[in-house]
Design a protein around this motif. Structure first.
Motif, PDB file in Angstrom:
ATOM      1  N   LYS A   3       1.967  -2.457  -2.205  1.00 12.73           N
ATOM      2  CA  LYS A   3       1.512  -1.169  -1.662  1.00 12.73           C
ATOM      3  C   LYS A   3       2.587  -0.077  -1.743  1.00 12.73           C
ATOM      4  CE  LYS A   3      -1.179   0.515   2.209  1.00 12.73           C
ATOM      5  NZ  LYS A   3      -1.725   0.208   3.519  1.00 12.73           N
ATOM      6  N   THR A   4       3.848  -0.421  -1.501  1.00 15.76           N
ATOM      7  CA  THR A   4       4.898   0.600  -1.554  1.00 15.76           C
ATOM      8  C   THR A   4       5.124   1.098  -2.980  1.00 15.76           C
ATOM      9  OG1 THR A   4       6.604  -1.100  -1.679  1.00 15.76           O
ATOM     10  CG2 THR A   4       6.118  -0.206   0.505  1.00 15.76           C
ATOM     11  N   LYS A   6       2.850   1.413  -5.263  1.00 19.44           N
ATOM     12  CA  LYS A   6       1.737   2.311  -5.577  1.00 19.44           C
ATOM     13  C   LYS A   6       1.943   3.687  -4.948  1.00 19.44           C
ATOM     14  CE  LYS A   6      -3.245   2.130  -5.936  1.00 19.44           C
ATOM     15  NZ  LYS A   6      -4.445   1.388  -5.610  1.00 19.44           N
ATOM     16  N   ASN A   7       2.526   3.745  -3.757  1.00 17.59           N
ATOM     17  CA  ASN A   7       2.762   5.018  -3.086  1.00 17.59           C
ATOM     18  C   ASN A   7       3.881   5.815  -3.745  1.00 17.59           C
ATOM     19  OD1 ASN A   7       0.751   4.544  -1.236  1.00 17.59           O
ATOM     20  ND2 ASN A   7       2.118   3.672   0.281  1.00 17.59           N
ATOM     21  N   ASP A   8       4.763   5.158  -4.468  1.00 20.88           N
ATOM     22  CA  ASP A   8       5.874   5.841  -5.123  1.00 20.88           C
ATOM     23  C   ASP A   8       5.485   6.433  -6.468  1.00 20.88           C
ATOM     24  OD1 ASP A   8       7.568   5.347  -3.024  1.00 20.88           O
ATOM     25  OD2 ASP A   8       8.486   3.588  -3.932  1.00 20.88           O
TER      26      ASP A   8
END
Length: 60
Positions: A3-4, A6-8
């Motif tokens: 998830k992290t 994808k957020n970056d």
């Protein structure tokens, strides 16, 4: 991809918005620097957050 990660990821539009420059300047900077996208989904290319500094130096 967790998830992290994808957020970056950022699109050209998000990078342009963050740097407050037109998207065309961001696209030109990406082409000039020969930056490859980290991921692609359909026609959208996603770039990692660490390329923003490089693009900022060229696009301003």
């Amino acid at each position: 991809m967790n998830k992290t990660d994808k957020n970056d990821l950022m699109t050209v539009g998000k990078i342009a918005q963050e740097l407050a420059v037109p998207g065309a300047k961001v696209k030109k900077a990406i082409a000039d620097l020969k930056i490859k996208p980290v991921a692609k989904k359909g026609v959208c290319s996603y770039y990692s957050r660490d390329v923003v500094a490089k693009i900022k130096a060229v696009a301003k």
